[in-house]
Scaffold this active site. Structure first.
Site, mmCIF file in Angstrom:
data_model
loop_
_atom_site.group_PDB
_atom_site.id
_atom_site.type_symbol
_atom_site.label_atom_id
_atom_site.label_comp_id
_atom_site.label_asym_id
_atom_site.label_seq_id
_atom_site.Cartn_x
_atom_site.Cartn_y
_atom_site.Cartn_z
ATOM 1 N N HIS A 1 1.844 4.604 -2.794
ATOM 2 C CA HIS A 1 2.013 6.049 -2.563
ATOM 3 C C HIS A 1 3.399 6.508 -3.010
ATOM 4 C CE1 HIS A 1 -1.654 7.028 -0.452
ATOM 5 N NE2 HIS A 1 -1.453 6.119 0.490
ATOM 6 N N GLU B 1 -4.446 7.895 -3.161
ATOM 7 C CA GLU B 1 -5.018 6.623 -2.688
ATOM 8 C C GLU B 1 -5.338 5.680 -3.834
ATOM 9 O OE1 GLU B 1 -5.205 5.317 0.274
ATOM 10 O OE2 GLU B 1 -4.264 7.093 1.129
ATOM 11 N N HIS C 1 0.832 -1.205 0.000
ATOM 12 C CA HIS C 1 0.000 0.000 0.000
ATOM 13 C C HIS C 1 0.871 1.260 0.000
ATOM 14 C CE1 HIS C 1 -3.670 2.343 1.154
ATOM 15 N NE2 HIS C 1 -2.761 3.138 1.710
ATOM 16 N N GLU C 2 1.828 1.316 0.922
ATOM 17 C CA GLU C 2 2.680 2.506 1.012
ATOM 18 C C GLU C 2 3.617 2.627 -0.189
ATOM 19 O OE1 GLU C 2 1.783 4.652 3.004
ATOM 20 O OE2 GLU C 2 0.527 3.400 4.288
#
Length: 492
Positions: free
Chosen positions: A261, A287, A257-258
């Site tokens: 980003h 996101e 997830h990170e």
């Protein structure tokens, strides 16, 4: 164009100082001694005072006025759009309020971490009351008599309104609830993982998976934090993760997830470095990257087959009997407490709850003293489970402690954008699953970099998603994707 050059030279220094301030925040969450909290709060307040002074410097207004009516290329026009928006917002907020917000939210972050660790809501509520009061004061300065919540939301998702978000949620909720009811009523009940998974081995695997998804360690690093996050832009983009030896998915999917980003920030054209275009254009678009990396790519059947083999190689077992059982475990639907660990069916329901609660806090319809009771009541109504302890409830998220009111709905907006991007991506890459099964994400991540990430802030949020997808974003592709994926998994 000497005026434009003077403005951009000044802006470059402001952007560099903002990166330094961000690094102070990263340090606070990763390696700062706990005893430094009060001093760090003063440091953050001092940095915010400097930044606020630069963002409201009368010369910026003069430069902007001097450029009115000038013919600029697309990059120049976009830079002016961002600088003018920042200047208009910053000049509405008193300097002492901006500095006080930075000091209080820095202290609040440490108090929240202590309260969460000790399940002590009472320890957190006084400082949260201060944060809410300061954010309401800021919102009043920004709103010009309009919606306080919308004034804060606009800081994370330009041009979005709470009415639009609420309408989107009203359209999404019936299909999400119907899907959940079908899934929860299914005779299929996939098991979670079994066994223990060494923390150091998890971290080593998460580093490898970060590389698989294209994260550039020459311009980044991974550390541990209470709440995973990504920090920085340009040539210094850092991420954090966390480890639970009973649940390796917590570490692995927080990392993916990170990385989504971080790869967005690392993928922006270097020509935009230390300019207003050199960062993600909005939190909703940000996101979309983290969610498509984590879910449509990372939780796909193709990629989990690759990950299953990696787990077996690293741990001697994968916690599941075979690749199909592993895929089912990765995507197991259950009414858990924690938003960051929620399955794709439940995730947006978590966001809808927070959206309603924080709107009520900012409007004054909900007192901070009543927040825990409101949370627990709403959670049980929405998820059918009573909250067992505050760290699984109102204390689980860092966002309100640092004043990020208006941020939560961008998670669901990001999911909607990700659904649209996934549909377009798969239309362009018919062999995507074959690539993912080999642990090759380069086709997907390259497509995202080429079609969205490289532009940074050049376009507006809706413009950049529309450009990538060939049509304006709607929630339909996300809901269709969820119905198809979980309908097949659960035979419903």
């Amino acid at each position: 164009m000497a005026v434009y050059d003077d403005l951009m030279g000044f802006q470059r220094e402001t952007e560099a100082l903002a990166q330094v301030a961000g690094r102070l925040g990263w340090d606070q969450e990763t390696v700062m001694p706990r005893g430094a909290v009060e001093q760090r709060a003063e440091e953050m307040g001092a940095m915010e005072s400097v930044l606020h002074a630069r963002r409201t410097d009368p010369r910026v207004g003069d430069w902007l006025a001097g450029l009115e009516g000038e013919e600029l290329d697309a990059v120049g026009a976009a830079n002016l759009r961002h600088i003018r928006r920042s200047y208009d917002r910053a000049t509405k907020v008193p300097a002492d309020l901006a500095a006080q917000l930075a000091r209080v939210t820095s202290r609040a972050q440490g108090i929240w971490a202590e309260a969460r660790a000790n399940d002590d809501v009472a320890h957190f509520l006084p400082i949260l009351t201060e944060v809410v009061a300061l954010r309401r004061e800021e919102a009043a300065a920004l709103a010009d008599g309009g919606s306080l919540y919308d004034a804060l939301l606009d800081g994370y998702e330009p041009d979005a309104t709470s009415a639009d978000i609420a309408a989107m949620f009203d359209r999404m909720r019936p299909r999400l609830v119907a899907l959940r009811e079908r899934v929860m009523g299914s005779e299929r009940s996939p098991a979670g993982l079994t066994g223990r998974f060494d923390a150091d081995t998890q971290l080593a695997l998460s580093n490898n998976i970060a590389k698989v998804f294209g994260y550039d360690f020459n311009h980044g690093r991974i550390d541990k934090a209470v709440h995973p996050f990504s920090s920085g832009s340009g040539h210094d983009v850092r991420i954090t993760t966390r480890v639970d030896e009973a649940d390796p998915f917590n570490c692995l999917y927080s990392t993916i997830h990170e990385v989504g980003h971080a790869c967005y920030e690392q993928g922006i054209d270097d020509a935009h470095l230390l300019t207003p275009l050199g960062a993600g254009v909005s939190m909703g678009v940000h996101e979309s990257q983290s969610r498509i990396y984590e879910n449509q790519l990372g939780r796909s059947q193709a990629f989990t087959g690759y990950l299953f083999n990696q787990m077996q190689d690293r741990f001697g077992h994968a916690g599941a009997a075979d690749a199909q059982a592993f895929y089912a475990a990765v995507n197991r639907v259950h009414s858990g407490y924690i938003r960051t660990e929620a399955d794709e069916v439940h995730y947006n329901l978590h966001i809808m709850m927070r959206f309603d609660l924080e709107r009520a806090l900012i409007s004054g319809d909900l007192d901070v003293a009543d927040l825990e009771a409101a949370w627990n009541s709403r959670f049980e109504a929405d998820f059918g489970v009573a909250v067992d302890r505050p760290s699984n409830g109102v204390l689980q998220d860092v966002h309100w402690s640092v004043g990020l009111f208006g941020y939560f709905p961008t998670y669901s907006l990001g999911n909607v954008y990700a659904g649209c991007l996934n549909k377009a991506l798969r239309a362009d890459l018919p062999d995507l699953d074959g690539q993912l099964a080999e642990g090759d994400t380069s086709g997907a991540t390259g497509w995202l970099r080429q079609n969205l990430q490289q532009y940074g802030g050049l376009y507006t949020p809706v413009e950049v998603v529309t450009k990538a997808c060939g049509q304006a974003p709607t929630e339909a592709p996300l809901l269709d994707y969820l119905d198809a994926k979980f309908g097949a998994l659960y035979g419903v």
